[in-house]
Enzyme design. Structure first.
Site, PDB file in Angstrom:
ATOM      1  N   HIS A 155       0.812  -1.228  -0.054  1.00 33.74           N
ATOM      2  CA  HIS A 155      -0.095  -0.124   0.014  1.00 33.74           C
ATOM      3  C   HIS A 155       0.999   1.534  -0.050  1.00 33.74           C
ATOM      4  O   HIS A 155       0.337   2.165   0.549  1.00 33.74           O
ATOM      5  CB  HIS A 155      -0.996   0.081   1.173  1.00 33.74           C
ATOM      6  CG  HIS A 155      -1.751  -1.204   1.440  1.00 33.74           C
ATOM      7  ND1 HIS A 155      -3.090  -1.579   0.909  1.00 33.74           N
ATOM      8  CD2 HIS A 155      -1.302  -2.324   2.481  1.00 33.74           C
ATOM      9  CE1 HIS A 155      -3.343  -2.936   1.341  1.00 33.74           C
ATOM     10  NE2 HIS A 155      -2.150  -3.325   2.134  1.00 33.74           N
ATOM     11  N   SER A 276      14.247  22.290 -15.970  1.00 36.63           N
ATOM     12  CA  SER A 276      13.040  23.058 -16.133  1.00 36.63           C
ATOM     13  C   SER A 276      13.423  24.469 -16.861  1.00 36.63           C
ATOM     14  O   SER A 276      14.567  24.786 -16.561  1.00 36.63           O
ATOM     15  CB  SER A 276      12.197  23.574 -14.867  1.00 36.63           C
ATOM     16  OG  SER A 276      11.522  24.603 -15.050  1.00 36.63           O
ATOM     17  N   LYS A 282      15.447  22.599 -11.052  1.00 37.33           N
ATOM     18  CA  LYS A 282      14.814  21.247 -11.270  1.00 37.33           C
ATOM     19  C   LYS A 282      15.696  20.354 -11.957  1.00 37.33           C
ATOM     20  O   LYS A 282      16.587  20.606 -12.956  1.00 37.33           O
ATOM     21  CB  LYS A 282      13.429  21.625 -11.963  1.00 37.33           C
ATOM     22  CG  LYS A 282      12.368  22.453 -11.236  1.00 37.33           C
ATOM     23  CD  LYS A 282      11.757  21.299 -10.158  1.00 37.33           C
ATOM     24  CE  LYS A 282      10.875  20.398 -11.058  1.00 37.33           C
ATOM     25  NZ  LYS A 282       9.461  20.578 -11.379  1.00 37.33           N
TER      26      LYS A 282
END
Ligand code: ARG
Length: 461
Positions: A155, A276, A282
């Site tokens: 999960h 980016s 980024k």
């Protein structure tokens, strides 16, 4: 020039030609088309259906065309209806009369069925090689990380400690099964449709066994109608490719998660990342995202071809021309993804310290604490309850199970002794799991030996 102009009194409407033509995409298998034609005329001559001179003229003409296509001396320009017409037209231009005998005892229906099978066979081999390369890379990474502890998840919640080698091993299994599927498909499809004619065979004394053998098939197909109408093997392959894409996509999803600032389990190499245009800080996992994203078009191709085939009466119908662009795109996509994925994995940094720290937090050793109690005679269900209370206590104090004092343990259950700390250490939790298939080093080493044997036994299809 159309192959079938004789019966017609008008030129084909240009829009009809554009809609109908397949040259723009079936030129992808010009090699296979020529290879099939050479086998066909070789058989025709052996059977006395074609003279030796004609056969020699055709074969050398075809070889010339192939060589010129390979070097770019001959360029496939739009005009012909398909690659079959193109090759025949060029051949006749080059060698005259004999070229017109190439299509004796053959239809484009069995010809295209053959070309597509020959092309697919090559593609399966290429894909298998790419999977093999990926498996080799994974195995290398596994051997380097037998002691790299990390949390295993269910999960997406921390569950129990494992090793990176064990996690990678799960993917090794998946990609091995993918190779198995390719092999199965190859085994089932490798029968030669050539000689089936348009749908009902021919009256020429063709030696189908011989052409099959020349082209490396196990033998001829046994029903001429099925031979020209069967696209099952492409659907199977699209299914197998969909599963490969799905496996890659799952792995990419994990890498994307692991590569986040929050996880930092891995660092994708600069050479496999992009930046980016606005945010200077980024470094994005574009390649992993693209591979995950491309899964959609592979699934799409599978559903599209299944749908195209579902209402087709026997035998050949032009609908089946739709098989090509779909399948070619899926093949190129999956091969590209496998190549890029392997490159990304082989250059990626796994941050062992971060993984290990993460495994230490999140109560991944809670099951082992319960097992400790069981080994001391407590029924498992009661042990589960006791450890649940330990976890609550830790959550309350913001500590790990390992940080609790023995007094705190004993306040919850008197069964705990000093040896609890060793029983729930990360090392114990992993290394005591030695049943086959489990993450403990002893088990993993055995499994790795097996994987090595598997890879050595079957290099490629
Ligand atoms: N381009 C066709 C295809 O891909 C080749 C077979 C043409 N046969 C025919 N009867 N029109 O299916």
């Amino acid at each position: 020039m159309k192959l079938w102009g004789g019966r017609f009194t008008k030129e084909t409407n240009q829009l009809v030609h554009n809609f109908n033509e397949s040259l723009s995409f079936d030129q992808k298998f010009y090699r296979q088309d020529i290879q099939g034609s050479i086998a066909h005329v070789t058989m025709l001559a052996k059977q006395g259906i074609l003279s030796q001179e004609d056969k020699e003229a055709i074969v050398s003409g075809l070889e010339g065309i192939l060589a010129d296509l390979e070097t770019g001396k001959l360029v496939i320009e739009p005009g012909a209806e398909d690659i079959h017409s193109f090759v025949e037209e060029k051949l006749t231009e080059r060698i005259g009369e004999a070229g017109k005998r190439l299509h004796t005892g053959r239809s484009r229906n069995d010809q295209v069925a053959l070309d597509m099978k020959l092309y697919t066979r090559d593609q399966i081999k290429e894909m298998d090689q790419l999977l093999y390369n990926l498996l080799e890379e994974l195995l290398k990474r596994m051997e380097e990380n037998l002691d790299t502890y990390m949390p295993g998840f269910t999960h997406l919640q921390k569950a129990q400690p494992i090793t990176l080698a064990h996690h990678l091993g799960a993917y090794f299994e998946m990609f091995s099964r993918d190779r198995g599927r390719l092999k199965d498909i190859y085994e089932r499809m490798n029968y030669c449709p050539l000689g089936s004619g348009a749908l009902a065979g021919t009256t020429y004394p063709l030696d189908r066994e011989y052409t099959a053998q020349l082209l490396g098939f196990y033998g001829p197909t046994l029903n001429s109608m099925d031979s020209v109408a069967d696209r099952d093997y492409l659907i199977e392959l699209l299914g197998a490719m969909s599963i490969i894409a799905m496996h890659l996509s799952r792995f990419c999803e994990e890498i994307i998660i692991w590569n986040t600032n929050e996880y930092q389990f891995v660092e994708i190499d600069d050479s496999y990342s992009t930046g980016s245009s606005i945010m200077p800080q980024k470094k994005n996992p574009d390649i992993a995202e693209l591979i995950r994203g491309k899964t959609g078009r592979v699934y799409g191709a599978m559903v599209a071809l299944l749908t195209t085939m579902k209402g087709l009466p026997l035998a050949y119908n032009k609908d089946m021309q739709e098989d090509k662009e779909l399948t070619f795109d899926a093949m190129d996509t999956v091969k590209g993804c496998l190549l890029l994925f392997t490159g990304m994995i082989s250059t990626m940094t796994f941050r062992k310290d971060v993984m290990e720290n993460s495994a230490k937090k999140g109560f991944t050793n809670a099951t082992d604490a319960a097992d400790y109690l069981v080994k001391h005679g407590v029924p498992f269900r009661d042990a589960h309850g006791i450890v649940g209370r330990l976890v609550l206590h830790c959550l309350d104090k913001g500590i790990a199970l390992d940080d609790m004092s023995l007094e705190e343990y004993q306040a919850i259950s008197p069964v705990f002794e000093e040896d609890i700390y060793d029983a729930i250490s990360l090392k114990t939790c992993v290394e005591k799991r030695t049943t086959i298939g489990a993450p403990g080093r002893e088990a993993m080493e055995q499994v790795i030996k097996e994987y090595k044997k598997q890879l050595a036994e079957r290099k490629v299809v």
